[in-house]
Design a protein around this motif. Structure first.
Motif, PDB file in Angstrom:
ATOM      1  N   UNK A  36      90.432 -17.524  51.625  1.00  0.00           N
ATOM      2  CA  UNK A  36      90.887 -18.837  51.177  1.00  0.00           C
ATOM      3  C   UNK A  36      92.392 -18.941  51.372  1.00  0.00           C
ATOM      4  N   UNK A  37      92.850 -20.118  51.764  1.00  0.00           N
ATOM      5  CA  UNK A  37      94.274 -20.277  52.057  1.00  0.00           C
ATOM      6  C   UNK A  37      95.139 -20.267  50.801  1.00  0.00           C
ATOM      7  N   UNK A  38      94.545 -20.606  49.656  1.00  0.00           N
ATOM      8  CA  UNK A  38      95.312 -20.622  48.414  1.00  0.00           C
ATOM      9  C   UNK A  38      94.393 -20.563  47.215  1.00  0.00           C
ATOM     10  N   UNK A  39      94.969 -20.492  46.009  1.00  0.00           N
ATOM     11  CA  UNK A  39      94.150 -20.309  44.808  1.00  0.00           C
ATOM     12  C   UNK A  39      93.215 -21.469  44.512  1.00  0.00           C
ATOM     13  N   UNK A  40      93.626 -22.709  44.829  1.00  0.00           N
ATOM     14  CA  UNK A  40      92.728 -23.839  44.576  1.00  0.00           C
ATOM     15  C   UNK A  40      91.493 -23.750  45.463  1.00  0.00           C
ATOM     16  N   UNK A  41      91.691 -23.388  46.726  1.00  0.00           N
ATOM     17  CA  UNK A  41      90.557 -23.209  47.630  1.00  0.00           C
ATOM     18  C   UNK A  41      89.686 -22.055  47.166  1.00  0.00           C
ATOM     19  N   UNK A  42      90.314 -20.975  46.723  1.00  0.00           N
ATOM     20  CA  UNK A  42      89.556 -19.828  46.213  1.00  0.00           C
ATOM     21  C   UNK A  42      88.732 -20.215  44.993  1.00  0.00           C
ATOM     22  N   UNK A  43      89.324 -20.990  44.082  1.00  0.00           N
ATOM     23  CA  UNK A  43      88.588 -21.415  42.888  1.00  0.00           C
ATOM     24  C   UNK A  43      87.369 -22.250  43.248  1.00  0.00           C
ATOM     25  N   UNK A  44      87.516 -23.101  44.254  1.00  0.00           N
ATOM     26  CA  UNK A  44      86.385 -23.914  44.694  1.00  0.00           C
ATOM     27  C   UNK A  44      85.249 -23.036  45.182  1.00  0.00           C
ATOM     28  N   UNK A  45      85.563 -22.005  45.947  1.00  0.00           N
ATOM     29  CA  UNK A  45      84.535 -21.098  46.455  1.00  0.00           C
ATOM     30  C   UNK A  45      83.885 -20.309  45.321  1.00  0.00           C
ATOM     31  N   UNK A  46      84.691 -19.878  44.374  1.00  0.00           N
ATOM     32  CA  UNK A  46      84.149 -19.117  43.232  1.00  0.00           C
ATOM     33  C   UNK A  46      83.179 -19.978  42.433  1.00  0.00           C
ATOM     34  N   UNK A  47      83.479 -21.269  42.316  1.00  0.00           N
ATOM     35  CA  UNK A  47      82.589 -22.184  41.587  1.00  0.00           C
ATOM     36  C   UNK A  47      81.186 -22.219  42.197  1.00  0.00           C
ATOM     37  N   UNK A  48      81.088 -21.903  43.485  1.00  0.00           N
ATOM     38  CA  UNK A  48      79.791 -21.894  44.156  1.00  0.00           C
ATOM     39  C   UNK A  48      79.261 -20.477  44.363  1.00  0.00           C
ATOM     40  N   UNK A  49      79.789 -19.546  43.583  1.00  0.00           N
ATOM     41  CA  UNK A  49      79.247 -18.199  43.571  1.00  0.00           C
ATOM     42  C   UNK A  49      79.721 -17.289  44.682  1.00  0.00           C
ATOM     43  N   UNK A  50      80.792 -17.666  45.379  1.00  0.00           N
ATOM     44  CA  UNK A  50      81.315 -16.846  46.467  1.00  0.00           C
ATOM     45  C   UNK A  50      82.527 -16.052  45.980  1.00  0.00           C
ATOM     46  N   UNK A  51      82.853 -14.980  46.704  1.00  0.00           N
ATOM     47  CA  UNK A  51      83.938 -14.079  46.288  1.00  0.00           C
ATOM     48  C   UNK A  51      84.963 -13.951  47.413  1.00  0.00           C
ATOM     49  N   UNK A  52      85.901 -14.891  47.490  1.00  0.00           N
ATOM     50  CA  UNK A  52      86.889 -14.853  48.565  1.00  0.00           C
ATOM     51  C   UNK A  52      88.098 -14.004  48.216  1.00  0.00           C
ATOM     52  N   UNK A  53      88.840 -13.625  49.243  1.00  0.00           N
ATOM     53  CA  UNK A  53      90.196 -13.128  49.060  1.00  0.00           C
ATOM     54  C   UNK A  53      91.137 -14.295  49.341  1.00  0.00           C
ATOM     55  N   UNK A  54      92.366 -14.200  48.872  1.00  0.00           N
ATOM     56  CA  UNK A  54      93.309 -15.310  49.005  1.00  0.00           C
ATOM     57  C   UNK A  54      94.538 -14.853  49.771  1.00  0.00           C
ATOM     58  N   UNK A  55      94.954 -15.659  50.746  1.00  0.00           N
ATOM     59  CA  UNK A  55      96.174 -15.335  51.479  1.00  0.00           C
ATOM     60  C   UNK A  55      97.358 -15.260  50.517  1.00  0.00           C
ATOM     61  N   UNK A  56      98.284 -14.356  50.751  1.00  0.00           N
ATOM     62  CA  UNK A  56      99.466 -14.283  49.893  1.00  0.00           C
ATOM     63  C   UNK A  56     100.442 -15.433  50.131  1.00  0.00           C
TER      64      UNK A  56
END
Length: 230
Positions: free
Chosen positions: A81-101
Protein backbone atom coordinates in the motif's frame (compact mmCIF):
# COMPACT_ATOMS: atom_id res chain seq x y z
CA UNK A 1 -7.86 27.70 9.89
CA UNK A 2 -10.41 26.56 7.31
CA UNK A 3 -8.83 24.46 4.55
CA UNK A 4 -10.33 23.58 1.18
CA UNK A 5 -8.97 20.15 0.20
CA UNK A 6 -9.10 18.89 -3.37
CA UNK A 7 -10.38 15.34 -3.18
CA UNK A 8 -12.48 12.85 -5.02
CA UNK A 9 -15.67 12.71 -2.98
CA UNK A 10 -15.02 9.00 -2.36
CA UNK A 11 -11.67 9.70 -0.67
CA UNK A 12 -12.58 12.53 1.70
CA UNK A 13 -13.98 10.54 4.61
CA UNK A 14 -11.11 10.86 7.10
CA UNK A 15 -9.99 14.40 6.24
CA UNK A 16 -12.04 16.18 8.90
CA UNK A 17 -10.69 14.06 11.74
CA UNK A 18 -7.08 14.47 10.60
CA UNK A 19 -7.48 18.23 10.25
CA UNK A 20 -9.06 18.49 13.70
CA UNK A 21 -6.05 16.72 15.21
CA UNK A 22 -3.89 19.58 13.93
CA UNK A 23 -6.27 22.34 15.00
CA UNK A 24 -7.98 22.99 11.67
CA UNK A 25 -11.31 22.48 9.93
CA UNK A 26 -11.78 21.53 6.30
CA UNK A 27 -14.20 20.94 3.47
CA UNK A 28 -13.89 19.11 0.16
CA UNK A 29 -13.70 20.62 -3.31
CA UNK A 30 -13.65 18.21 -6.25
CA UNK A 31 -12.08 19.27 -9.53
CA UNK A 32 -12.33 15.60 -10.61
CA UNK A 33 -14.80 12.76 -10.27
CA UNK A 34 -14.08 9.05 -10.49
CA UNK A 35 -15.76 6.82 -13.08
CA UNK A 36 -15.13 3.10 -12.58
CA UNK A 37 -14.03 1.16 -15.68
CA UNK A 38 -15.88 -2.09 -15.06
CA UNK A 39 -14.15 -4.16 -17.74
CA UNK A 40 -10.71 -3.30 -16.37
CA UNK A 41 -11.76 -4.07 -12.79
CA UNK A 42 -13.09 -7.44 -13.94
CA UNK A 43 -9.91 -8.15 -15.92
CA UNK A 44 -7.67 -7.33 -12.97
CA UNK A 45 -9.71 -9.38 -10.49
CA UNK A 46 -9.78 -12.40 -12.82
CA UNK A 47 -5.99 -12.23 -13.23
CA UNK A 48 -5.37 -11.76 -9.52
CA UNK A 49 -7.70 -14.57 -8.50
CA UNK A 50 -6.07 -17.03 -10.90
CA UNK A 51 -2.69 -16.32 -9.29
CA UNK A 52 -1.15 -14.20 -12.04
CA UNK A 53 0.74 -11.82 -9.73
CA UNK A 54 3.56 -12.16 -7.24
CA UNK A 55 2.82 -8.68 -5.90
CA UNK A 56 -0.02 -6.17 -6.04
CA UNK A 57 0.73 -2.49 -5.56
CA UNK A 58 -2.16 -0.26 -4.49
CA UNK A 59 -1.35 3.36 -5.35
CA UNK A 60 -4.33 4.88 -3.51
CA UNK A 61 -7.26 3.98 -1.30
CA UNK A 62 -9.88 4.16 -4.07
CA UNK A 63 -8.65 1.22 -6.19
CA UNK A 64 -8.12 -0.68 -2.96
CA UNK A 65 -11.77 -0.13 -2.04
CA UNK A 66 -12.92 -1.08 -5.55
CA UNK A 67 -11.05 -4.37 -5.96
CA UNK A 68 -10.27 -5.65 -2.45
CA UNK A 69 -13.81 -6.99 -1.80
CA UNK A 70 -13.55 -9.04 -5.00
CA UNK A 71 -10.20 -10.69 -4.32
CA UNK A 72 -9.91 -14.39 -3.52
CA UNK A 73 -6.19 -14.94 -3.96
CA UNK A 74 -5.18 -18.59 -4.45
CA UNK A 75 -1.74 -18.23 -2.86
CA UNK A 76 0.11 -15.65 -0.75
CA UNK A 77 0.79 -12.47 -2.68
CA UNK A 78 2.93 -9.56 -1.53
CA UNK A 79 0.51 -6.65 -1.05
CA UNK A 80 1.95 -3.15 -0.91
CA UNK A 81 0.00 0.00 0.00
CA UNK A 82 1.28 3.46 -0.84
CA UNK A 83 0.27 4.89 2.53
CA UNK A 84 -1.54 4.17 5.79
CA UNK A 85 -5.00 5.16 4.52
CA UNK A 86 -4.67 2.72 1.62
CA UNK A 87 -3.36 0.07 4.01
CA UNK A 88 -6.32 0.60 6.35
CA UNK A 89 -8.72 0.13 3.46
CA UNK A 90 -7.12 -3.21 2.60
CA UNK A 91 -7.14 -4.34 6.23
CA UNK A 92 -10.87 -3.58 6.40
CA UNK A 93 -11.33 -6.27 3.74
CA UNK A 94 -9.22 -8.83 5.55
CA UNK A 95 -5.95 -8.30 3.67
CA UNK A 96 -2.49 -7.83 5.23
CA UNK A 97 -0.46 -5.27 3.28
CA UNK A 98 2.90 -3.71 3.93
CA UNK A 99 3.13 0.08 3.63
CA UNK A 100 5.72 2.11 1.76
CA UNK A 101 7.81 4.28 4.08
CA UNK A 102 7.16 7.22 1.71
CA UNK A 103 4.01 8.32 -0.13
CA UNK A 104 5.33 8.28 -3.69
CA UNK A 105 4.79 5.51 -6.22
CA UNK A 106 8.22 6.15 -7.73
CA UNK A 107 9.71 4.82 -4.48
CA UNK A 108 8.01 1.43 -4.86
CA UNK A 109 10.76 -0.31 -6.84
CA UNK A 110 13.65 1.04 -4.73
CA UNK A 111 11.81 -0.08 -1.58
CA UNK A 112 11.15 -3.61 -2.87
CA UNK A 113 14.64 -3.91 -4.32
CA UNK A 114 16.17 -7.13 -5.62
CA UNK A 115 13.05 -9.14 -4.77
CA UNK A 116 11.35 -7.64 -7.85
CA UNK A 117 13.55 -9.53 -10.31
CA UNK A 118 11.43 -12.00 -12.24
CA UNK A 119 8.23 -10.99 -10.43
CA UNK A 120 4.89 -9.87 -11.90
CA UNK A 121 3.35 -6.81 -10.25
CA UNK A 122 -0.35 -6.06 -10.66
CA UNK A 123 -1.24 -2.37 -10.36
CA UNK A 124 -4.94 -1.40 -10.22
CA UNK A 125 -5.00 2.37 -10.49
CA UNK A 126 -6.44 5.48 -12.08
CA UNK A 127 -6.21 5.85 -15.85
CA UNK A 128 -3.42 8.39 -15.49
CA UNK A 129 0.00 7.66 -17.03
CA UNK A 130 2.77 6.85 -14.57
CA UNK A 131 5.78 6.00 -16.74
CA UNK A 132 8.28 6.46 -13.90
CA UNK A 133 6.64 3.69 -11.85
CA UNK A 134 6.45 1.28 -14.77
CA UNK A 135 10.00 1.92 -15.97
CA UNK A 136 11.44 1.56 -12.45
CA UNK A 137 9.79 -1.86 -12.05
CA UNK A 138 11.11 -3.00 -15.42
CA UNK A 139 14.58 -1.66 -14.65
CA UNK A 140 14.57 -3.80 -11.50
CA UNK A 141 13.80 -6.90 -13.59
CA UNK A 142 10.09 -7.09 -12.78
CA UNK A 143 7.04 -7.09 -15.02
CA UNK A 144 4.59 -4.22 -14.47
CA UNK A 145 0.96 -5.10 -15.21
CA UNK A 146 -1.13 -1.94 -15.06
CA UNK A 147 -4.95 -1.93 -14.96
CA UNK A 148 -6.75 1.44 -15.35
CA UNK A 149 -9.68 0.69 -13.04
CA UNK A 150 -11.18 4.17 -13.04
CA UNK A 151 -11.09 7.37 -15.06
CA UNK A 152 -10.63 10.81 -13.54
CA UNK A 153 -13.17 13.11 -15.18
CA UNK A 154 -12.85 16.90 -14.78
CA UNK A 155 -15.92 18.31 -13.02
CA UNK A 156 -15.77 21.52 -15.04
CA UNK A 157 -17.09 23.43 -12.04
CA UNK A 158 -15.65 26.53 -10.40
CA UNK A 159 -14.34 25.42 -7.01
CA UNK A 160 -15.61 27.00 -3.81
CA UNK A 161 -12.20 28.05 -2.51
CA UNK A 162 -12.77 31.75 -1.84
CA UNK A 163 -13.94 31.30 1.77
CA UNK A 164 -10.99 29.10 2.75
CA UNK A 165 -7.91 30.33 4.60
CA UNK A 166 -5.86 27.74 2.70
CA UNK A 167 -6.26 25.53 -0.36
CA UNK A 168 -4.59 22.12 -0.28
CA UNK A 169 -4.01 20.33 -3.59
CA UNK A 170 -3.72 16.57 -3.11
CA UNK A 171 -2.46 15.59 -6.56
CA UNK A 172 -0.96 17.01 -9.72
CA UNK A 173 -4.13 16.13 -11.64
CA UNK A 174 -6.38 17.91 -9.17
CA UNK A 175 -4.31 21.07 -9.56
CA UNK A 176 -4.16 20.92 -13.36
CA UNK A 177 -7.92 20.45 -13.65
CA UNK A 178 -8.95 22.90 -10.92
CA UNK A 179 -10.96 26.00 -11.80
CA UNK A 180 -10.29 28.35 -8.92
CA UNK A 181 -9.11 31.81 -7.98
CA UNK A 182 -6.59 32.58 -5.28
CA UNK A 183 -7.64 35.41 -3.02
CA UNK A 184 -5.23 37.75 -1.29
CA UNK A 185 -3.60 36.25 1.80
CA UNK A 186 -4.72 32.69 1.03
CA UNK A 187 -2.16 29.97 1.75
CA UNK A 188 -1.67 27.48 -1.10
CA UNK A 189 -0.42 24.01 -0.21
CA UNK A 190 0.93 21.04 -2.16
CA UNK A 191 0.57 17.65 -0.48
CA UNK A 192 3.96 16.55 -1.80
CA UNK A 193 6.78 17.14 -4.22
CA UNK A 194 5.01 15.78 -7.34
CA UNK A 195 2.03 18.08 -6.79
CA UNK A 196 4.37 20.99 -6.03
CA UNK A 197 6.18 20.44 -9.33
CA UNK A 198 2.88 20.55 -11.25
CA UNK A 199 1.88 23.73 -9.44
CA UNK A 200 5.19 25.42 -10.21
CA UNK A 201 4.80 24.44 -13.87
CA UNK A 202 1.42 26.22 -13.69
CA UNK A 203 3.05 29.36 -12.26
CA UNK A 204 1.74 28.79 -8.73
CA UNK A 205 4.48 28.43 -6.14
CA UNK A 206 3.08 26.63 -3.08
CA UNK A 207 3.60 28.23 0.32
CA UNK A 208 3.80 24.82 1.96
CA UNK A 209 4.91 21.43 0.57
CA UNK A 210 4.05 18.29 2.52
CA UNK A 211 5.54 14.82 2.58
CA UNK A 212 2.79 13.21 0.49
CA UNK A 213 0.44 12.54 3.42
CA UNK A 214 -2.31 14.74 4.82
CA UNK A 215 -0.99 14.56 8.38
CA UNK A 216 2.56 15.39 7.31
CA UNK A 217 1.29 18.28 5.23
CA UNK A 218 -0.72 19.71 8.12
CA UNK A 219 2.34 19.43 10.34
CA UNK A 220 4.29 21.41 7.72
CA UNK A 221 1.47 23.97 7.57
CA UNK A 222 1.58 24.46 11.34
CA UNK A 223 5.33 24.91 11.19
CA UNK A 224 4.87 27.46 8.39
CA UNK A 225 2.27 29.45 10.35
CA UNK A 226 3.94 29.01 13.72
CA UNK A 227 0.91 27.21 15.13
CA UNK A 228 1.28 24.57 17.83
CA UNK A 229 -0.11 21.11 17.14
CA UNK A 230 -3.20 20.25 19.12
Amino acid sequence: MLIAITRLAEKAGKDAGVCAAFGHTCYTVSPLRAEVIGDEVERFVEEANRGAFDCIFFTSALPAAIVAPLLDLPHPVRLVAIGPQTARTLVEFGLSPETLPSFYSADFAPHIGEWLRGKRVGIPRAAVPNPDLLSSIRAAGGEACEYPCYDLIPSGEDLDTGRADAVLFTSASSFREARWSRRSGQIVIAIGRVTARAMEEGDVVPDVVGDGSLSGTLEALNTHTGAADV
